[in-house]
Write a protein that holds these residues in place. Structure first.
Motif, short mmCIF file in Angstrom:
data_model
loop_
_atom_site.label_atom_id
_atom_site.label_comp_id
_atom_site.label_asym_id
_atom_site.label_seq_id
_atom_site.Cartn_x
_atom_site.Cartn_y
_atom_site.Cartn_z
N THR A 10 1.03 -1.10 -0.30
CA THR A 10 0.12 0.43 -0.35
C THR A 10 0.52 1.24 -0.10
OG1 THR A 10 0.12 -0.08 2.41
CG2 THR A 10 -1.35 -1.06 0.77
N LYS A 12 2.68 4.42 1.32
CA LYS A 12 2.59 4.90 2.72
C LYS A 12 1.70 7.23 2.81
CE LYS A 12 5.74 6.17 5.98
NZ LYS A 12 7.62 6.20 6.01
N LEU A 123 4.06 0.46 1.87
CA LEU A 123 4.02 0.11 3.26
C LEU A 123 3.94 -1.94 2.15
CD1 LEU A 123 2.44 2.29 5.32
CD2 LEU A 123 5.16 1.75 5.26
N SER A 125 3.12 -5.56 4.18
CA SER A 125 2.78 -6.31 5.33
C SER A 125 2.51 -7.64 4.71
CB SER A 125 1.64 -5.69 5.87
OG SER A 125 1.85 -4.35 6.44
N HIS A 133 5.07 -5.99 8.76
CA HIS A 133 4.26 -4.92 9.74
C HIS A 133 4.15 -3.38 9.18
CE1 HIS A 133 0.69 -3.71 11.87
NE2 HIS A 133 1.68 -3.24 12.11
N SER A 134 3.95 -3.58 7.89
CA SER A 134 4.33 -1.99 7.72
C SER A 134 5.31 -1.76 7.23
CB SER A 134 3.27 -1.18 8.60
OG SER A 134 1.99 -0.98 9.08
N TRP A 135 5.65 -1.98 6.76
CA TRP A 135 7.74 -2.34 6.58
C TRP A 135 7.59 -1.27 5.34
CZ3 TRP A 135 10.87 -4.24 2.41
CH2 TRP A 135 12.19 -4.32 3.01
N SER A 200 6.64 -4.25 14.62
CA SER A 200 5.66 -3.57 14.41
C SER A 200 6.15 -2.10 13.77
CB SER A 200 4.67 -2.90 15.40
OG SER A 200 4.84 -2.24 16.44
N GLY A 202 8.71 -1.41 11.30
CA GLY A 202 8.48 -1.11 9.94
C GLY A 202 10.66 -1.37 9.96
#
Length: 204
Positions: A10, A12, A123, A125, A133-135, A200, A202
């Motif tokens: 997604t 950011k 991001l 995930s 997770h929201s990397w 959590s 990134g």
């Protein structure tokens, strides 16, 4: 209630909407307010990170001791299968291709008010906090093959644009880690990562 652990990529932030226009509107139609793509089938995910060492070049020895030079930022390759057996699936895959196309381009041209703005940060995930997770990352490479041995499906989107895609195709995406410099400087410690607190945020 279990949360959705499917792999997804997604945008950011909310300022850059360019990757979600045109054919990529199919992504929003399929997943509501989602700002990116969800892999419909579990992709193959390859994680890579290297600790780099140099050699002390000592004379007259059979073995060279090493010194630590640094650890490279991690990279991830995600290869997903997309089936296009229905018009809805074909429009979604066409939206994925367009989304990834736009995520690798900068704003450019004298008529672009945002010219000079680099490609967006995304991001990634997948499979919960302990994995990704929201990397934060950028799309570094995209590859796919339009196989001549496949049957092709045609689908027309809401704007009248016709899309022709194979009944199934693999899309491979190379992602490069792009952590926030301020968060990295202010919050990162080895102990925080080891305890899981930063997973959590990134880091991995």
């Amino acid at each position: 209630m279990k949360t959705d652990k499917r792999a997804r990529l997604t945008l950011k932030g909310t300022s850059n909407t360019a990757p979600l226009q045109g054919p990529a509107t199919a992504l929003k139609q399929a997943e509501g307010v989602l700002r990116g793509l969800v892999f419909p089938l579990s992709p193959t995910i390859t994680f890579q990170r290297s600790a780099n060492y140099g050699n002390y070049d000592l004379p007259h020895t059979n073995y060279q001791p090493k010194y630590y030079a640094g650890t490279s930022s991690p990279s991830v390759q995600v290869t997903g299968l997309f089936t296009n057996n229905t018009e809805e699936e074909a429009l979604y895959t066409a939206g994925v291709i367009h989304f990834l196309r736009m995520c690798s381009l900068m704003h450019f041209g004298e008529n672009d008010p945002h010219r000079g703005t680099p490609p967006p940060i995304c991001l990634f995930s997948a499979y919960g906090v302990n994995m990704f997770h929201s990397w934060p990352c950028v799309v570094a490479n995209v590859s796919y093959t339009l196989d001549s041995d496949m049957e092709y499906v045609q689908a027309t989107d809401g704007s009248g644009m016709e899309n022709t895609l194979p009944s199934q195709m693999f899309i491979a995406i190379d992602l490069q880690h792009m952590p926030d410099p301020l968060t990295m400087r202010k919050r990162f410690t080895i102990d925080s990562l080891a305890s899981g607190k930063l997973l959590s945020e990134g880091f991995n």
